[in-house]
Design a protein around this motif. Structure first.
Motif, PDB file in Angstrom:
ATOM      1  N   UNK A 109       0.835  -1.282  -0.051  1.00  0.00           N
ATOM      2  CA  UNK A 109       0.029  -0.080   0.070  1.00  0.00           C
ATOM      3  C   UNK A 109       0.964   1.270   0.065  1.00  0.00           C
ATOM      4  N   UNK A 110       0.486   2.277  -0.590  1.00  0.00           N
ATOM      5  CA  UNK A 110       1.175   3.447  -0.479  1.00  0.00           C
ATOM      6  C   UNK A 110       1.135   4.092   0.720  1.00  0.00           C
ATOM      7  N   UNK A 111       2.157   4.820   1.102  1.00  0.00           N
ATOM      8  CA  UNK A 111       2.058   5.517   2.472  1.00  0.00           C
ATOM      9  C   UNK A 111       1.007   6.487   2.744  1.00  0.00           C
ATOM     10  N   UNK A 112       0.324   6.394   3.648  1.00  0.00           N
ATOM     11  CA  UNK A 112      -0.810   7.432   4.029  1.00  0.00           C
ATOM     12  C   UNK A 112      -0.451   8.616   5.153  1.00  0.00           C
ATOM     13  N   UNK A 113      -0.164   9.743   4.566  1.00  0.00           N
ATOM     14  CA  UNK A 113       0.000  10.886   5.125  1.00  0.00           C
ATOM     15  C   UNK A 113      -0.676  11.004   6.487  1.00  0.00           C
ATOM     16  N   UNK A 114      -0.452  11.529   7.518  1.00  0.00           N
ATOM     17  CA  UNK A 114      -0.910  11.870   8.783  1.00  0.00           C
ATOM     18  C   UNK A 114      -0.159  12.981   9.636  1.00  0.00           C
ATOM     19  N   UNK A 115      -0.849  14.148   9.385  1.00  0.00           N
ATOM     20  CA  UNK A 115      -0.571  15.411   9.917  1.00  0.00           C
ATOM     21  C   UNK A 115      -1.014  15.614  11.533  1.00  0.00           C
ATOM     22  N   UNK A 116      -0.388  16.341  12.286  1.00  0.00           N
ATOM     23  CA  UNK A 116      -0.986  16.475  13.582  1.00  0.00           C
ATOM     24  C   UNK A 116      -0.079  17.216  14.452  1.00  0.00           C
ATOM     25  N   UNK A 117      -0.526  17.568  15.505  1.00  0.00           N
ATOM     26  CA  UNK A 117       0.101  18.433  16.506  1.00  0.00           C
ATOM     27  C   UNK A 117       0.510  17.699  17.872  1.00  0.00           C
ATOM     28  N   UNK A 118       1.417  17.898  18.620  1.00  0.00           N
ATOM     29  CA  UNK A 118       1.622  17.256  19.981  1.00  0.00           C
ATOM     30  C   UNK A 118       2.505  18.160  20.751  1.00  0.00           C
ATOM     31  N   UNK A 119       3.024  17.400  21.823  1.00  0.00           N
ATOM     32  CA  UNK A 119       3.802  18.462  22.741  1.00  0.00           C
ATOM     33  C   UNK A 119       4.748  17.426  23.527  1.00  0.00           C
ATOM     34  N   UNK A 120       5.819  17.918  23.778  1.00  0.00           N
ATOM     35  CA  UNK A 120       6.810  17.099  24.976  1.00  0.00           C
ATOM     36  C   UNK A 120       7.429  18.070  26.025  1.00  0.00           C
ATOM     37  N   UNK A 121       7.587  17.581  27.114  1.00  0.00           N
ATOM     38  CA  UNK A 121       8.114  18.309  28.263  1.00  0.00           C
ATOM     39  C   UNK A 121       9.445  17.400  28.524  1.00  0.00           C
ATOM     40  N   UNK A 122      10.318  18.239  29.050  1.00  0.00           N
ATOM     41  CA  UNK A 122      11.632  17.707  29.937  1.00  0.00           C
ATOM     42  C   UNK A 122      11.221  17.186  31.441  1.00  0.00           C
ATOM     43  N   UNK A 123      12.019  16.092  31.452  1.00  0.00           N
ATOM     44  CA  UNK A 123      12.163  15.731  33.151  1.00  0.00           C
ATOM     45  C   UNK A 123      13.137  16.316  33.287  1.00  0.00           C
ATOM     46  N   UNK A 124      12.950  17.599  34.123  1.00  0.00           N
ATOM     47  CA  UNK A 124      14.112  18.255  34.760  1.00  0.00           C
ATOM     48  C   UNK A 124      15.180  17.332  35.702  1.00  0.00           C
ATOM     49  N   UNK A 125      14.910  16.317  36.324  1.00  0.00           N
ATOM     50  CA  UNK A 125      15.435  15.489  37.210  1.00  0.00           C
ATOM     51  C   UNK A 125      16.485  14.824  36.151  1.00  0.00           C
ATOM     52  N   UNK A 126      16.395  14.710  34.866  1.00  0.00           N
ATOM     53  CA  UNK A 126      17.239  13.986  34.254  1.00  0.00           C
ATOM     54  C   UNK A 126      18.131  14.860  33.307  1.00  0.00           C
ATOM     55  N   UNK A 127      18.068  16.145  33.421  1.00  0.00           N
ATOM     56  CA  UNK A 127      18.831  17.198  32.822  1.00  0.00           C
ATOM     57  C   UNK A 127      20.180  17.391  32.988  1.00  0.00           C
ATOM     58  N   UNK A 128      21.032  17.101  31.866  1.00  0.00           N
ATOM     59  CA  UNK A 128      22.668  17.411  31.992  1.00  0.00           C
ATOM     60  C   UNK A 128      22.930  18.170  30.953  1.00  0.00           C
ATOM     61  N   UNK A 129      23.995  19.234  31.319  1.00  0.00           N
ATOM     62  CA  UNK A 129      24.489  19.902  30.385  1.00  0.00           C
ATOM     63  C   UNK A 129      26.092  20.074  30.492  1.00  0.00           C
ATOM     64  N   UNK A 130      26.782  20.143  29.393  1.00  0.00           N
ATOM     65  CA  UNK A 130      28.123  20.098  29.401  1.00  0.00           C
ATOM     66  C   UNK A 130      28.672  21.229  28.248  1.00  0.00           C
TER      67      UNK A 130
END
Length: 163
Positions: free
Chosen positions: A28-49
């Motif tokens: 089957x040909x691919x079926x396009x699916x458009x949408x919107x979502x969200x993500x949020x960080x788990x600040x307890x796992x935040x690492x920066x260098x």
């Protein structure tokens, strides 16, 4: 037009190959699916260098993501994952993520990459693995783009196939 004759010792093999090809299911040909979502960080796992002019950031995240099922319906699954981001000089950003979407007792993995620089935003996302439960056999690829980096909102379009 020349005429060709298949030697009798090869004819059964040609017939078997033809029957195998004819018996294969159509893809089957691919079926396009458009949408919107969200993500949020788990600040307890935040690492920066910081290394020179480059800042590397990694964290786990959670959120919601749209998914289209084989029947054409669009549903919203929950996602958890990990993001790796590199912020370079002049505002250049590159990121990649791995996430697992859960819906209806099934799971489906995704992997995405993106870059942002003076030339603009370029991204790619694809499913990884076979999926489980009601999401088994779904595969797809497409793009994503932030709507509001401050809230984690994004839009995407993924063309899915259903096996």
């Amino acid at each position: 037009m020349p005429s060709y004759r298949i030697p009798s010792r090869v004819a059964p093999l040609v017939a078997a190959v033809a029957l195998t090809v004819l018996a294969m299911p159509a893809v089957a040909a691919p079926e396009p699916c458009a949408g919107a979502g969200w993500v949020a960080p788990d600040f307890a796992t935040f690492e920066q260098r910081v290394e020179g002019q480059v800042t590397q950031v990694t964290f786990e995240f959670y959120g919601e993501h749209p998914l289209c099922l084989a029947d054409g319906s669009q549903v919203t699954g929950t996602v958890t994952g990990r993001l790796w981001q590199q912020n370079g000089p002049n505002g250049a950003v590159s990121l990649r993520f791995d996430e697992v979407l859960s819906y209806g007792g099934g799971t489906l993995g995704y992997r995405g990459e993106a870059t942002f620089n003076a030339a603009g935003w370029v991204s790619h996302v694809r499913t990884v693995g076979p999926g489980t439960g009601i999401l088994e056999g779904i595969s797809g690829q497409g793009w994503f783009s932030p709507i509001d980096p401050n809230t984690g909102a994004f839009t995407d379009e993924i063309a899915y196939t259903y096996n």
